[in-house]
Enzyme design. Structure first.
Site, PDB file in Angstrom:
ATOM      1  N   GLU A 184       2.158  -4.900  17.207  1.00 23.56           N
ATOM      2  CA  GLU A 184       1.916  -3.773  16.285  1.00 23.56           C
ATOM      3  C   GLU A 184       0.457  -3.365  16.358  1.00 23.56           C
ATOM      4  OE1 GLU A 184       2.854  -5.133  12.302  1.00 23.56           O
ATOM      5  OE2 GLU A 184       1.321  -6.664  12.369  1.00 23.56           O
TER       6      GLU A 184
ATOM      7  N   THR B 295       0.878  -1.171   0.000  1.00 22.70           N
ATOM      8  CA  THR B 295       0.000   0.000   0.000  1.00 22.70           C
ATOM      9  C   THR B 295       0.914   1.218   0.000  1.00 22.70           C
ATOM     10  OG1 THR B 295      -1.544  -1.295   1.314  1.00 22.70           O
ATOM     11  CG2 THR B 295      -1.959   1.060   1.182  1.00 22.70           C
TER      12      THR B 295
ATOM     13  N   LYS C  94       4.563  -8.746   3.717  1.00 24.91           N
ATOM     14  CA  LYS C  94       3.187  -8.251   3.637  1.00 24.91           C
ATOM     15  C   LYS C  94       2.371  -9.202   2.760  1.00 24.91           C
ATOM     16  CE  LYS C  94       0.691  -3.978   3.618  1.00 24.91           C
ATOM     17  NZ  LYS C  94       0.619  -2.586   3.820  1.00 24.91           N
TER      18      LYS C  94
HETATM   19  C1  PLP Z   1      -0.444  -5.049  10.003  1.00 24.02           C
HETATM   20  C2  PLP Z   1       0.396  -3.900   9.538  1.00 24.02           C
HETATM   21  N1  PLP Z   1       1.571  -3.653  10.154  1.00 24.02           N
HETATM   22  C3  PLP Z   1       2.356  -2.621   9.762  1.00 24.02           C
HETATM   23  C4  PLP Z   1       1.994  -1.801   8.711  1.00 24.02           C
HETATM   24  C5  PLP Z   1       2.873  -0.648   8.308  1.00 24.02           C
HETATM   25  O1  PLP Z   1       3.515  -0.907   7.095  1.00 24.02           O
HETATM   26  P1  PLP Z   1       4.039   0.269   6.123  1.00 24.02           P
HETATM   27  O2  PLP Z   1       4.883   1.202   6.967  1.00 24.02           O
HETATM   28  O3  PLP Z   1       4.835  -0.460   5.117  1.00 24.02           O
HETATM   29  O4  PLP Z   1       2.849   0.966   5.567  1.00 24.02           O
HETATM   30  C6  PLP Z   1       0.795  -2.046   8.038  1.00 24.02           C
HETATM   31  C7  PLP Z   1       0.392  -1.201   6.903  1.00 24.02           C
HETATM   32  O5  PLP Z   1      -0.619  -1.343   6.315  1.00 24.02           O
HETATM   33  C8  PLP Z   1      -0.022  -3.118   8.458  1.00 24.02           C
HETATM   34  O6  PLP Z   1      -1.194  -3.391   7.846  1.00 24.02           O
END
Ligand code: PLP
Length: 277
Positions: free
Chosen positions: A173, A28, A140
């Site tokens: 998180e 994203t 991801k």
């Molecule tokens: C579960 C989760 N953790 C962490 C993140 C943060 O990731 P990023 O900094 O790459 O957007 C996201 C972002 O959508 C997420 O869905």
């Protein structure tokens, strides 16, 4: 606007393993001034995920060309990039050869109030726990059932984020963010070797902290330690950094390290934008 394997269409095969099994990965990405922000970092995480799941890595030149052509007319938007293992195989058995599916879609940028960034947000602890799996931690991948169940736990619009613990009571998180806390001028963030996603923004924040010689440790911690923090903030690629000013009955100020990181991040982003082709 949606591009599937480079074609402007909206339908995907029901045999696609992304649909059948969540057999894929996604990114994203913030789009600003017609360009994807920190695209090289997103591409690197996507490639790491593809290698981990043994999905052939999409041709970076082709993907980059498609992404830039989709973003070029958007001032500010969100780009979602999905890569699945494509169709085929029998049951869980993988197809041979694997012909991945790429889906690129552009979405409106969410209109979060500025107050989230300036005054902070309220968060809650979720009951839904994260399972532990070193093979899938960090990437991801498309199986986000834990986050979906956690996000379904509340409807109160005054609460912006839910904090997730793993099955051993470690804070990991947010449902859509990574977490940091500050205690005695040192920053702590969860170790993500068994659960969680290595956020792009988390990586950038860690680089900014070390450039500014602010101590940062990646470790496992529990609720009590977390709630004894001087400052707490969450991060992701779309929101940047949001201070957390309340978690249930505990209150936190928008502290000096969080503010310093927010302004460093703005500079970091402008420099990255300026140095892009
Ligand atoms: C579960 C989760 N953790 C962490 C993140 C943060 O990731 P990023 O900094 O790459 O957007 C996201 C972002 O959508 C997420 O869905």
């Amino acid at each position: 606007m949606i591009l599937i394997n480079g074609e402007c269409k909206r339908q995907i095969e029901i045999s696609d393993r992304g649909f059948q099994y969540g057999d894929g990965l996604f990114e994203t990405i913030e789009v600003k001034n017609g360009k994807p922000v920190f695209f090289d970092r997103h591409l690197t995480r996507l490639n790491t995920g593809c290698n981990r799941l043994h999905i052939p890595v999409p041709d970076p030149e082709l993907l980059t060309a498609e992404v830039f052509s989709l973003c070029k007319d958007s001032d500010q938007a969100v780009l979602k990039l999905i890569v699945t293992r494509g169709s085929g195989g029998r049951g869980y058995r993988q197809p041979d050869p694997i012909q991945p599916t790429r889906v690129l879609s552009l979405h409106p940028y969410p209109d979060y109030p500025l107050a989230h960034k300036e005054q902070g947000i309220a968060a809650r602890f979720c009951d839904t726990r994260l399972g532990l799996n070193p093979l899938l931690a960090g990437i991801k991948h498309m199986n986000r059932l834990e986050q979906i169940l956690a996000r379904a736990e509340w409807n109160d619009t005054a609460i912006q984020e839910g904090i997730m613990l793993d099955i051993n009571d470690h804070i990991i998180e947010g449902t859509m963010t990574n977490l940091f806390y500050v205690k005695d001028s040192s920053v702590h963030t969860s170790l993500l070797t068994h659960a969680g996603i290595f956020g792009i923004m988390r990586g950038i924040i860690m680089e900014i902290l070390s450039d500014n010689e602010i101590p940062i440790s990646e470790r496992l911690f529990n609720k009590d330690e977390f709630l004894s923090a001087d400052e707490i903030f969450v991060s992701n690629s779309i929101i940047g950094i949001w201070p957390v000013n309340q978690i249930e009955n505990s209150y936190f100020p928008v502290g000096p390290i969080t503010k310093q990181l927010q302004s460093c991040l703005e500079r970091f982003k402008s420099e990255a934008e300026a140095s892009r082709p």
